[in-house]
Design an enzyme around this catalytic site. Structure first.
Site, PDB file in Angstrom:
ATOM      1  CG  LEU A 122      -1.916  -1.190   1.278  1.00  0.00           C
ATOM      2  CD1 LEU A 122      -2.822  -1.073   2.495  1.00  0.00           C
ATOM      3  CD2 LEU A 122      -2.775  -1.291   0.020  1.00  0.00           C
ATOM      4  N   GLY A 123       2.124   1.115  -0.323  1.00  0.00           N
ATOM      5  CA  GLY A 123       2.969   2.302  -0.527  1.00  0.00           C
ATOM      6  C   GLY A 123       3.439   2.976   0.745  1.00  0.00           C
ATOM      7  CB  SER A 124       3.956   1.850   4.262  1.00  0.00           C
ATOM      8  OG  SER A 124       4.871   0.809   4.049  1.00  0.00           O
ATOM      9  CB  ALA A 126       6.206   5.773  -1.811  1.00  0.00           C
ATOM     10  CB  ALA A 127       3.287   7.053   2.496  1.00  0.00           C
ATOM     11  CG  ASP A 168       4.527   2.654  -4.650  1.00  0.00           C
ATOM     12  OD1 ASP A 168       3.953   2.381  -5.719  1.00  0.00           O
ATOM     13  OD2 ASP A 168       4.789   1.806  -3.786  1.00  0.00           O
TER      14      ASP A 168
END
Ligand code: MEV
Length: 356
Positions: A122-124, A126-127, A168
């Site tokens: 879920l792109g943690s 990149a976040a 992402d």
């Protein structure tokens, strides 16, 4: 006195085309309304104090301090440096920003609160990079724009992982929807969808360091395994790749037309292709089958998929139709984390600070 900076960024899901995008085929991704918040403020003691909390099923707190020679080192009890992805991305963001923009020289508090599970596709990562970089740049008065933040964050993600998809960081920065075509990222304007995300596992604190570090490299390993399988069945895999490309194109039309029956059917077919290339572990497969059986319009694995031997860690995406409550209950009963999500969420928001 410098003020407190607070920024937030969204998680991402790949709606269509994961894995096939690595071979230049089209993929569609979107921001969802699960957000990660980074707050930066001053601290009396020097160095960086980093606190990470609220990551579903995970949390930690530690100091990052300069060693002689300027390297930044984590100072806790266990080797969380390699055990947790989150800290690796924060540390690399600081190292990069200090080098590139000459920031630093004073005590800084960094507090991260997240609704995005780790290692779930879920792109943690990149976040974490986008929000940490945006908050630190704002705090230290480094001028720039969103594109600069995206490029810095992509650089940091690549430095930690060795390779990173541009999707992402683009989603975390800009939000909305993006279409990836032949490696190019294009922003699309599409209507909002209501979906269910089911996540199996995050890194539990009890997991040993070696296993947890391997988890950080899950995507890399999954992509490599697909490549090996493709080499044995080139023609067969090429037809899967072309089918996926066409599915993504038709799915964009279905979203534009509000044709949810067609959209769901395309999700089911996309899932079948992901199964065919070997990235669907048993527990994620069960979540998809159960959702379909209970009346979902569509269900699929999203992101890299997973491996049985890594506890099936990963996520599924469900277009629920009329039976959302029953599907959510079933996903929860199967031991997964359930989230009701909306697509097309906003990108980077400066909630407190001077802004860009
Ligand atoms: C992982 O979230 C998505 C993959 O397609 C890899 C990538 O696009 O870099 C499997």
């Amino acid at each position: 006195m410098v003020q407190k900076i607070r920024v937030s960024v969204p998680a991402k899901v790949i709606l269509f085309g994961e894995h096939f995008v690595v071979y230049g085929k089209r993929a569609l991704a979107t921001a969802i309304n699960q957000r990660l918040v980074v707050e930066v403020s001053s601290r009396e003691k020097g160095g960086y104090h980093v606190k990470i909390e609220n990551i579903p099923t995970f949390g930690l707190e530690m100091d990052l301090e300069h060693e002689k020679g300027g390297n930044i080192k984590a100072l806790p009890y266990k080797d969380y440096d390699t055990a947790t992805k989150a800290i690796a991305y924060v540390k690399e963001s600081i190292v990069y920003l200090e080098k590139r923009y000459g920031i630093g020289g004073e005590g800084v508090e960094i507090e991260i609160k997240s609704e995005i599970p780790l290692s779930a596709g879920l792109g943690s990562s990149a976040a974490t990079c986008v929000a940490t970089i945006a908050a630190l740049k704002d705090y230290f008065g480094v001028s720039g724009d969103l594109e600069g933040i995206r490029a810095d964050a992509h650089h940091v993600e690549k430095a930690v992982q060795g390779a990173a998809s541009p999707v992402d960081t683009a989603i975390s920065t800009y939000g909305g929807y993006v279409l990836v075509e032949k490696g190019e990222v294009k922003r699309l304007h599409l209507p909002e969808l209501n979906l269910i995300v089911g996540c199996i596992g995050s890194i539990p604190l009890s997991m040993d360091v070696k296993k947890a570090s391997e988890m950080g490299l899950k995507t890399k390993r999954m992509v490599e395994e697909v490549k090996v399988r493709k080499e044995s069945f080139v023609k067969v895999f090429n037809s899967f790749f072309d089918a996926s490309d066409e599915i993504t194109a038709q799915a964009i039309n279905a979203i534009e037309d509000g044709d949810f029956v067609k959209l769901g059917a395309l999700m089911n077919i996309n899932h079948g292709l992901l199964d065919a290339i070997g990235v669907v572990p048993r527990r994620l497969s069960e979540l998809v089958k159960r959702s379909q059986e209970l009346g979902a319009l569509g269900a699929k694995v999203t992101g890299a998929g997973g491996l049985d031997e890594m506890g099936s860690v990963g996520s599924v995406l469900v277009l629920p139709g009329e039976s959302g409550d029953r599907i959510k209950a079933a996903i929860e009963m199967a031991g997964a984390l359930v989230m009701d999500v909306k697509t097309g969420d906003a990108g980077l928001k400066i909630e407190a600070g001077s802004g860009f």
